[in-house]
Design a protein around this motif. Structure first.
Motif, PDB file in Angstrom:
ATOM      1  N   ARG A   1       0.815  -1.233   0.000  1.00  8.13           N
ATOM      2  CA  ARG A   1       0.000   0.000   0.000  1.00  8.13           C
ATOM      3  C   ARG A   1       0.841   1.273   0.000  1.00  8.13           C
ATOM      4  O   ARG A   1       0.313   2.370  -0.213  1.00  8.13           O
TER       5      ARG A   1
ATOM      6  N   ASP B   1      -5.716  -6.203   7.679  1.00 11.24           N
ATOM      7  CA  ASP B   1      -6.180  -5.031   6.925  1.00 11.24           C
ATOM      8  C   ASP B   1      -5.347  -4.807   5.673  1.00 11.24           C
ATOM      9  O   ASP B   1      -5.871  -4.396   4.632  1.00 11.24           O
ATOM     10  N   CYS B   2      -4.035  -5.066   5.763  1.00 14.64           N
ATOM     11  CA  CYS B   2      -3.159  -4.901   4.591  1.00 14.64           C
ATOM     12  C   CYS B   2      -3.640  -5.789   3.445  1.00 14.64           C
ATOM     13  O   CYS B   2      -3.702  -5.352   2.286  1.00 14.64           O
TER      14      CYS B   2
ATOM     15  N   ARG C   1      -6.692  -7.280   3.139  1.00 12.30           N
ATOM     16  CA  ARG C   1      -8.075  -6.973   2.750  1.00 12.30           C
ATOM     17  C   ARG C   1      -8.151  -5.702   1.899  1.00 12.30           C
ATOM     18  O   ARG C   1      -9.017  -5.566   1.035  1.00 12.30           O
ATOM     19  N   GLN C   2      -7.220  -4.788   2.135  1.00 11.08           N
ATOM     20  CA  GLN C   2      -7.258  -3.501   1.440  1.00 11.08           C
ATOM     21  C   GLN C   2      -6.160  -3.345   0.389  1.00 11.08           C
ATOM     22  O   GLN C   2      -5.761  -2.238   0.057  1.00 11.08           O
TER      23      GLN C   2
ATOM     24  N   HIS D   1      -6.312  -3.907  -2.842  1.00 10.34           N
ATOM     25  CA  HIS D   1      -6.850  -3.296  -4.068  1.00 10.34           C
ATOM     26  C   HIS D   1      -5.929  -3.548  -5.260  1.00 10.34           C
ATOM     27  O   HIS D   1      -5.813  -2.714  -6.167  1.00 10.34           O
TER      28      HIS D   1
ATOM     29  N   THR E   1      -8.707 -14.023   3.094  1.00 13.71           N
ATOM     30  CA  THR E   1      -8.763 -12.638   3.579  1.00 13.71           C
ATOM     31  C   THR E   1      -8.749 -11.646   2.423  1.00 13.71           C
ATOM     32  O   THR E   1      -9.366 -10.582   2.495  1.00 13.71           O
TER      33      THR E   1
ATOM     34  N   ARG F   1      -9.326  -9.955  -1.343  1.00 15.04           N
ATOM     35  CA  ARG F   1     -10.475  -9.782  -2.232  1.00 15.04           C
ATOM     36  C   ARG F   1     -10.028 -10.018  -3.667  1.00 15.04           C
ATOM     37  O   ARG F   1      -8.848  -9.986  -3.984  1.00 15.04           O
TER      38      ARG F   1
END
Length: 257
Positions: free
Chosen positions: A120, A183-184, A186-187, A189, A214, A216
């Motif tokens: 990220r 969170d890393c 899951r997010q 993107h 976890t 996406r």
């Protein structure tokens, strides 16, 4: 075939880190950064073989020694998982400064956890691949479990890691405890490929399942049937690299060498 270029750049602590860029002799499809396992280094078989194979597929790769390993300055024991993540970001910044913006992050074992956390912080990134990665960075603590009480009570302890004596400090353990990749992942993107051997006795394949579940979409899961954790068997590292290259091809923008 590919050629190798020795490079160096300042890491997150200011120490100079030693790296090698494996440069494709075929048209360059994109550039990437490789993050090695716990104490392995850029010249470990998994790192060298995977990066050379990726370069043979047209993806130029920077592999580098983390703090205090191989040709890099500093003390390994002064580092932590957070430093490993920050230095992965620094590696991407170095590539950007060289006119080789990266499209791909590849991490093996502990380095797989690091690229998931670093992704990220690298806006130009297009895709991430992990090989034999733990879902939780603190998984690595099992290798020094016997010394854990002494590390916490005395501040540090020397442990034997595969025949190599290394110092583990309290801050390293505490940093692992605070690291949570949920969170890393899951997010992200970003497209993610998770590669893992079902017979990995060092990092169990349930780690890959948790990372995959976890994440996406777009996400992919590839079983490295017959491989060991360190990918030391004949052709194992190159096979993993070819799988990554074929998958990443759709996400890479052709760039000049």
């Amino acid at each position: 075939m590919s050629r190798s270029e020795k490079v160096s750049f300042a890491g997150s602590t200011g120490e100079i880190l030693s790296g090698i860029i494996d440069i494709p002799e075929v048209p360059v499809k994109g550039w990437g950064v490789f993050s090695h396992g716990f104490t392995l280094g850029k010249d470990s078989p998994s790192a060298a073989r995977m990066c050379k194979a990726l370069a043979d597929c047209g993806i130029g790769m920077l592999r580098f020694d983390n703090l205090g390993l191989g040709g890099s300055a500093g003390e390994w024991s002064a580092g932590s998982f957070s430093h490993k993540v920050a230095d992965t970001v620094k590696a991407a910044e170095f590539m950007r400064s060289e006119g080789r913006e990266i499209s791909l992050l590849v991490g093996h074992s502990f380095g797989g956890a690091a690229v998931l956390a670093a992704a990220r912080e690298i806006p130009e990134l297009d895709a991430i691949a992990t090989v034999g990665a733990p879902f939780s960075p603190k998984h690595v603590a099992h290798v020094f479990d016997a010394a854990l009480d002494r590390i916490l009570s005395e501040g540090s302890a020397e442990v034997d890691l595969g025949g190599k004596r290394v110092e583990i400090r309290r801050h390293f353990v505490e940093d692992l405890e605070n690291a949570d990749l949920t969170d890393c992942i899951r997010q992200l993107h970003k497209p993610l490929m998770v590669l893992h051997s079902p017979t990995d006795n060092t990092v169990g394949i349930e780690n890959a399942s948790t990372i995959f579940q976890t994440a996406r979409h777009p996400r992919n899961f590839v079983s490295l049937e017959g491989s060991d954790h360190l990918l030391t068997g004949k052709g194992q590292a190159a096979r993993a690299a070819r799988i990554i290259a074929a998958w990443a091809d759709q996400y890479l923008d052709a760039t000049p060498a």
